[in-house]
Each structure stands twice: as structure tokens, then as C-alpha cells.
Design a protein around this motif. Structure first.
Motif, PDB file in Angstrom:
ATOM      1  N   GLY A 135     -58.852 -26.722  -6.484  1.00  0.00           N
ATOM      2  CA  GLY A 135     -58.732 -27.143  -5.100  1.00  0.00           C
ATOM      3  C   GLY A 135     -57.398 -27.792  -4.804  1.00  0.00           C
ATOM      4  N   PRO A 136     -57.227 -28.324  -3.585  1.00  0.00           N
ATOM      5  CA  PRO A 136     -55.964 -28.950  -3.177  1.00  0.00           C
ATOM      6  C   PRO A 136     -55.568 -30.064  -4.145  1.00  0.00           C
ATOM      7  N   GLN A 137     -54.296 -30.164  -4.387  1.00  0.00           N
ATOM      8  CA  GLN A 137     -53.788 -31.144  -5.338  1.00  0.00           C
ATOM      9  C   GLN A 137     -52.304 -31.340  -5.086  1.00  0.00           C
ATOM     10  N   SER A 138     -51.731 -32.276  -5.810  1.00  0.00           N
ATOM     11  CA  SER A 138     -50.289 -32.520  -5.705  1.00  0.00           C
ATOM     12  C   SER A 138     -49.743 -32.802  -7.098  1.00  0.00           C
ATOM     13  N   ILE A 139     -48.450 -32.618  -7.237  1.00  0.00           N
ATOM     14  CA  ILE A 139     -47.792 -32.877  -8.512  1.00  0.00           C
ATOM     15  C   ILE A 139     -47.412 -34.353  -8.589  1.00  0.00           C
ATOM     16  N   SER A 140     -47.810 -34.996  -9.665  1.00  0.00           N
ATOM     17  CA  SER A 140     -47.584 -36.434  -9.796  1.00  0.00           C
ATOM     18  C   SER A 140     -46.125 -36.738 -10.118  1.00  0.00           C
ATOM     19  N   ALA A 141     -45.751 -37.974  -9.884  1.00  0.00           N
ATOM     20  CA  ALA A 141     -44.393 -38.419 -10.209  1.00  0.00           C
ATOM     21  C   ALA A 141     -44.129 -38.316 -11.706  1.00  0.00           C
ATOM     22  N   LEU A 178     -42.119 -18.844  -4.796  1.00  0.00           N
ATOM     23  CA  LEU A 178     -42.554 -19.790  -3.770  1.00  0.00           C
ATOM     24  C   LEU A 178     -43.666 -19.205  -2.914  1.00  0.00           C
ATOM     25  N   LYS A 179     -43.546 -17.931  -2.609  1.00  0.00           N
ATOM     26  CA  LYS A 179     -44.559 -17.259  -1.781  1.00  0.00           C
ATOM     27  C   LYS A 179     -45.915 -17.279  -2.484  1.00  0.00           C
ATOM     28  N   SER A 198     -51.592 -21.588  -4.063  1.00  0.00           N
ATOM     29  CA  SER A 198     -52.274 -22.293  -5.149  1.00  0.00           C
ATOM     30  C   SER A 198     -53.010 -23.551  -4.721  1.00  0.00           C
ATOM     31  N   GLY A 199     -52.763 -24.010  -3.511  1.00  0.00           N
ATOM     32  CA  GLY A 199     -53.372 -25.257  -3.072  1.00  0.00           C
ATOM     33  C   GLY A 199     -52.602 -26.490  -3.485  1.00  0.00           C
ATOM     34  N   ILE A 200     -51.477 -26.315  -4.180  1.00  0.00           N
ATOM     35  CA  ILE A 200     -50.638 -27.447  -4.559  1.00  0.00           C
ATOM     36  C   ILE A 200     -49.732 -27.795  -3.389  1.00  0.00           C
ATOM     37  N   ALA A 201     -49.729 -29.057  -3.005  1.00  0.00           N
ATOM     38  CA  ALA A 201     -48.927 -29.490  -1.857  1.00  0.00           C
ATOM     39  C   ALA A 201     -47.449 -29.547  -2.220  1.00  0.00           C
ATOM     40  N   GLY A 202     -46.599 -29.383  -1.218  1.00  0.00           N
ATOM     41  CA  GLY A 202     -45.164 -29.572  -1.400  1.00  0.00           C
ATOM     42  C   GLY A 202     -44.511 -28.538  -2.285  1.00  0.00           C
ATOM     43  N   VAL A 203     -44.964 -27.290  -2.212  1.00  0.00           N
ATOM     44  CA  VAL A 203     -44.413 -26.251  -3.083  1.00  0.00           C
ATOM     45  C   VAL A 203     -42.913 -26.098  -2.892  1.00  0.00           C
ATOM     46  N   GLU A 204     -42.483 -26.043  -1.647  1.00  0.00           N
ATOM     47  CA  GLU A 204     -41.051 -25.864  -1.375  1.00  0.00           C
ATOM     48  C   GLU A 204     -40.231 -27.005  -1.972  1.00  0.00           C
ATOM     49  N   ARG A 205     -40.794 -28.185  -1.985  1.00  0.00           N
ATOM     50  CA  ARG A 205     -40.079 -29.365  -2.469  1.00  0.00           C
ATOM     51  C   ARG A 205     -40.183 -29.520  -3.987  1.00  0.00           C
ATOM     52  N   ALA A 220     -44.340 -22.038 -18.150  1.00  0.00           N
ATOM     53  CA  ALA A 220     -44.284 -23.118 -17.169  1.00  0.00           C
ATOM     54  C   ALA A 220     -44.490 -24.440 -17.874  1.00  0.00           C
ATOM     55  N   VAL A 221     -43.937 -25.497 -17.302  1.00  0.00           N
ATOM     56  CA  VAL A 221     -44.153 -26.846 -17.811  1.00  0.00           C
ATOM     57  C   VAL A 221     -44.562 -27.727 -16.647  1.00  0.00           C
ATOM     58  N   PRO A 222     -45.146 -28.875 -16.937  1.00  0.00           N
ATOM     59  CA  PRO A 222     -45.585 -29.773 -15.862  1.00  0.00           C
ATOM     60  C   PRO A 222     -44.437 -30.094 -14.903  1.00  0.00           C
ATOM     61  N   GLY A 223     -44.804 -30.416 -13.681  1.00  0.00           N
ATOM     62  CA  GLY A 223     -43.802 -30.765 -12.690  1.00  0.00           C
ATOM     63  C   GLY A 223     -43.422 -29.603 -11.797  1.00  0.00           C
ATOM     64  N   GLY A 224     -44.058 -28.442 -11.971  1.00  0.00           N
ATOM     65  CA  GLY A 224     -43.767 -27.305 -11.121  1.00  0.00           C
ATOM     66  C   GLY A 224     -42.605 -26.458 -11.585  1.00  0.00           C
ATOM     67  N   TYR A 225     -42.247 -26.534 -12.841  1.00  0.00           N
ATOM     68  CA  TYR A 225     -41.125 -25.757 -13.375  1.00  0.00           C
ATOM     69  C   TYR A 225     -41.658 -24.456 -13.986  1.00  0.00           C
ATOM     70  N   VAL A 226     -41.259 -23.336 -13.404  1.00  0.00           N
ATOM     71  CA  VAL A 226     -41.713 -22.024 -13.836  1.00  0.00           C
ATOM     72  C   VAL A 226     -40.495 -21.178 -14.199  1.00  0.00           C
TER      73      VAL A 226
END
Length: 506
Positions: free
Chosen positions: A32-38, A72-73, A78-85, A101-107
Motif C-alpha cells: 500500500g501507500p508508503q514513503s521512503i524514510s530519511a 519514473l513512469k 508503486s504507491g510510494i510517495a515522492g517518486v520524482e523527488r 536496487a538499494v534502499p532509498g529509491g536507488y535503482v
């Protein structure tokens, strides 16, 4: 090779309850919806430079932009917020087919894997698969695997230390073995369980479909990957020891039918493929080794930038890594070596001493050696051998530093049985020589050329244009996803060839 600090990192995404992608044929649990943590952002940012360097650095050009655009498309589904950022999609300058891929949105994906693809839908699935690992928090599940992997690396060093002795000199073989152990650790950490891989496949299918792509293309790229893995094994066995996607994504052949079934369950029909546009975007992309990083052709390594080359003995394979070329036996028996180089201050003796110090794992360690002077193909060299032993097992460690020019030197570090010195790797060191200007200028990259099939063209005639001395038709079929038995292609279809590119200034 660097030892990335992210190996023991654990993702900590804020994850909501999973949703379900419904279809008449089955369901796929979608996070479900989620965000990447600091914390994950920091982990990824720390890992990114080492990972990028390990795979040859970023590859620029229209292909890199295509990876970012489609990534990005797909990630937006994926339901992850702030994909562009928060997401980064990077194309790496490596001819080894790989994606991770590694944590933090790095693919990441490599140009080697991109070259196997034939349309945007295949790329969308691969990037969706890697995004799926992030969305499903597979790094959390890998925490224990990671701990075991790090333990395995430590255990491997301990065992080597037991063989070689536990003093500074006794550890030198273990430090050289760190290259192999590092690859083993990274391979284990970057790998996932079969369950995780299947889940990521499912999510890749869902994300690609939601982005408007034909999700059945997932089975095509998995089939191409399986075919490439099989071809590589048949042509070279272990002569190229660089790991590929098959190392971190096990048994691609077994996933082909499953991914096709899941894709058909999720969509009635249709979806974009954009094959022609995708292929045209690949036109001119380097295929295989980039001469700027050195090239391996059979048993020969050539580095035109500094105009040097050497030849590995028969029975040995080479891996052109980010920080060293490693030479290892394909049979598991025999010595091993690493090759590094760069600028130096003219003191070869100091370079030999530093070579031994580096093997202890302590750059400032004091190692007492008295290098001997020699010449190798007209170049001044310094060499020293130290012995290490424990019980009935003993080895020699030899460092050979060669001055290729007034301010550039290269070093071979060789581990061989005690009393053998360089052993059966002596021909390796003795083969080191300068390339002539003409030889360096003749080193050219292989590149992708996209052509349109003519009425008179056949698989055989097109394959004959491939820039290889062996298995041209097999390579052509794998590159274009053409099954065995098909001998003619429809006129007007676009296909990929691998041809020689223009010589560059390296």
C-alpha cells in the motif's frame, strides 16, 4: 574493489497494508501507500558512489534518459510517495547484464542488460521488478542473509589466515582473496530468496501494466536473459568471471512461464511495447567492454589509454573490475593474481612495499622487503617474494611493480604455492608489454547498430554482419529474441546488430 558500507543496511519504509491487484486468474498482493524514510535516503546516498564505480560509472546519452523516463513512469504506480523527488534510475557503463536496487529509491541497470531488451515494455518490467524489491521491503527480509554473508566473508578471511598464518605476512593471501570473497558477499547480499524474486516479478508485472505497457513482455526479457546466460556458459565457461544478473537473480529460465502466466492473469490483452522507438534509442550504444576501461578479448587484456596489454595463461579467466583486473583459475586450481596501476613518483621499491602493506589490510603497515630489479619487455621492474605458512600449507606472495612510463606504473600481485614464486602465472607477468601506437589506435568498441530487415535478408545474412569471430548467429538470435528454427524475418522489422565502432581517443 571497494567494500560498500551498505552491506548490513536495512530498509525501514513506512508500509501500509497491502492492496490486491485483482484479475479473473488470480491476485497479486501489492504494497500500500508508503514513503521512503530519511534513514533509507541516507543509506542509498552512501551506497550510490561505490555501486556506481563498481559498475563502470554512469553511462550517459539518450539511453540513460530513457531508463530514467520509463523508471519514473513505472515507479509512480508503486504507491510510494515522492517518486520524482526520491527515486534515482541510473544506467551503468557495464557490459555485464545486471539490475539491482538499494534502499532509498536507488535503482540501477547496466547497458549490458539494456542491450538484451527489444522494447520499452521489457525495460518497464525490469525497472518495475527492482522497484518492487523496494516497495516490498525485501531488504528487511535480507537482514539475516546479510549478516550471514558478512559472517561468510569474515569466516573466509579467517580460513585463509589459518592457511597462511596469522601474522602480517600470513594475512597477505587472505587480503588478495578478499576480491573473491567480496564478490561472494555482494552476490549473497544483493540476491533475494526465490519467494522475494517471484514477488518482485509479480510487482513488476503489475507496475508495468498500470503504466500502460504490455506486461507479457516480462517473459520475453527473462527468456533473453536465460538464453544469454546459457550462451555465455557454452562459449566461455568460466573464462569471464564477472557475475551477471543470473548471479543475483537465480534461475531466469524457471521464471519465464510463470511471469507470462501472471501477466495474462492481470490483463486481458494489449498494452504498449514501443519496439521501434526503443530500438532506435539504443543505436550507437557501446556493447561489451568499454575501451576507456580496458577490454578483454579472449585471454588478452588491453588498455589503450596507457598503451599496455598482457595475456592470461590458458586455464585462467579475467574480470575487469572497477579497481583491479583479477586473474583466477577456471578450474579452481592454481595461483591467483590481481593487476592494478596508476601514477607513481618513480620509486618502484616503495611501490612493491606498499603492495605488500596493502595486502595486510593496513596501508601504513611496515613490511620489510628488499625488492630485486629486473626488466620486463624493456621496462624496469622491481619484484619481491614473501613466504607465509601454517601447518603443512604454505604459499608465496609476489609483488611485481613495472614502470610503464616516467610517472605511471603497474603492479601484479600473485599468490602461488610455496617455492613456486610466480608459479604458472609467470607467463602472465612476462607478457606485460607496451602497445604500439597503431595497436592502441586499432582498439575499437563494439556498438549496437539498428537496421531494417530487407526483403532478401535472412537470419544467416544478418548474423554474418556481427562483429564477432564465433557464434555470430547464436549471438544475433539472443540479442533479438529470435528462437531457434526461425530462418526468415519479415521485411521492415528492425533488429540489432553488434558492429565495430569508430576508434576513440582513450
Amino acid at each position: 574493489m571497494k567494500h560498500p558500507t551498505w552491506l548490513a543496511a536495512v530498509a525501514a519504509l513506512a508500509l501500509a497494508a497491502p492492496a490486491m491487484a485483482q484479475s479473473s486468474g488470480g491476485t497479486i498482493a501489492v504494497p500500500g501507500p508508503q514513503s521512503i524514510s530519511a534513514a533509507d535516503k541516507q543509506t542509498g546516498a552512501q551506497a550510490d558512489p561505490d555501486l556506481t564505480a563498481e559498475y563502470g560509472g554512469p553511462y550517459s546519452g539518450p539511453q540513460a534518459q530513457l531508463v530514467k523516463q520509463i523508471g519514473l513512469k513505472v515507479a509512480q504506480q508503486s504507491g510510494i510517495a515522492g517518486v520524482e523527488r526520491d527515486f534515482s534510475f541510473k544506467l551503468l557503463n557495464s557490459g555485464v547484464p545486471n539490475a539491482f536496487a538499494v534502499p532509498g529509491g536507488y535503482v540501477y541497470t547496466t547497458r549490458g542488460l539494456l542491450a538484451l531488451m527489444n522494447n520499452e515494455a521489457e525495460l518497464a518490467f525490469v525497472l518495475g521488478h527492482e522497484t518492487g524489491h523496494i516497495a516490498a521491503r525485501h531488504t528487511d527480509r535480507r537482514q539475516k542473509v546479510t549478516q550471514r554473508s558478512v559472517l561468510l566473508g569474515t569466516l573466509g578471511q579467517t580460513l585463509l589466515g589459518a592457511v597462511l598464518g596469522n601474522g602480517a605476512l600470513g594475512q597477505i593471501g587472505g587480503q588478495l582473496g578478499q576480491v573473491g570473497i567480496q564478490r561472494l558477499v555482494v552476490g549473497n547480499v544483493m540476491s533475494h530468496s526465490r519467494q522475494d524474486e517471484f514477488e518482485a516479478d509479480d510487482l513488476g508485472v503489475v507496475y508495468a501494466r498500470k503504466a500502460g505497457y504490455d506486461a507479457t513482455a516480462s517473459s520475453d526479457i527473462l527468456a533473453s536473459l536465460a538464453a544469454q546466460t546459457s550462451l555465455d556458459a557454452r562459449l566461455t565457461g568460466q573464462s569471464r568471471t564477472t557475475p551477471g544478473w543470473a548471479m543475483s537473480h537465480p534461475d531466469p529460465a524457471a521464471r519465464v512461464a510463470r511471469s507470462l502466466q501472471r501477466a495474462r492473469q492481470q490483463t486481458a490483452s494489449g498494452g504498449l511495447r514501443n519496439g521501434d522507438a526503443f530500438l532506435l534509442a539504443l543505436n550507437g550504444m557501446i556493447y561489451g567492454d568499454d575501451p576507456a576501461q580496458g577490454v578483454i578479448e579472449g585471454q588478452v587484456f588491453r588498455y589503450p589509454a596507457d598503451r599496455i596489454q598482457f595475456t592470461a595463461p590458458v586455464g585462467y579467466g579475467m574480470n575487469n573490475g572497477a579497481e583491479a583486473v583479477t586473474i583466477t583459475p577456471t578450474t579452481g586450481q592454481g595461483g591467483q593474481a590481481s593487476f592494478t596501476g596508476g601514477r607513481f613518483d618513480g620509486n618502484l621499491d616503495a611501490l612493491v612495499t606498499k603492495g605488500f602493506a596493502a595486502l595486510t589490510g593496513q596501508a601504513n603497515a611496515r613490511v620489510n622487503v628488499t625488492p630485486q630489479r629486473t626488466t620486463i619487455n624493456g621496462m624496469t621492474a622491481a619484484t619481491a617474494t614473501l613466504g607465509a605458512s601454517s601447518g603443512n600449507q604454505a604459499v608465496d606472495a609476489t609483488v611485481v611493480a613495472i614502470a610503464a612510463s616516467a610517472n605511471t606504473a603497474y603492479t601484479f600481485t600473485v599468490i602461488a604455492p610455496r617455492g613456486a614464486g610466480l608459479g604458472n602465472l609467470a607467463p602472465l607477468v612476462q607478457s606485460f608489454r607496451r602497445m604500439t601506437a597503431a595497436e592502441a589506435a586499432a582498439v575499437r568498441p563494439r556498438v549496437i547498430q539498428v537496421v531494417t530487415v530487407g526483403k532478401a535478408d535472412t537470419v544467416g545474412s544478418l548474423s554474418a554482419r556481427m562483429a564477432f569471430d564465433d557464434a555470430r548467429e547464436d549471438r544475433f538470435r539472443v540479442l533479438n529474441g529470435i528462437p531457434a528454427g526461425v530462418t526468415t524475418l519479415p521485411a521492415g522489422r528492425r533488429v540489432k546488430l553488434v558492429v565495430w565502432g569508430a576508434p576513440g581517443k582513450y
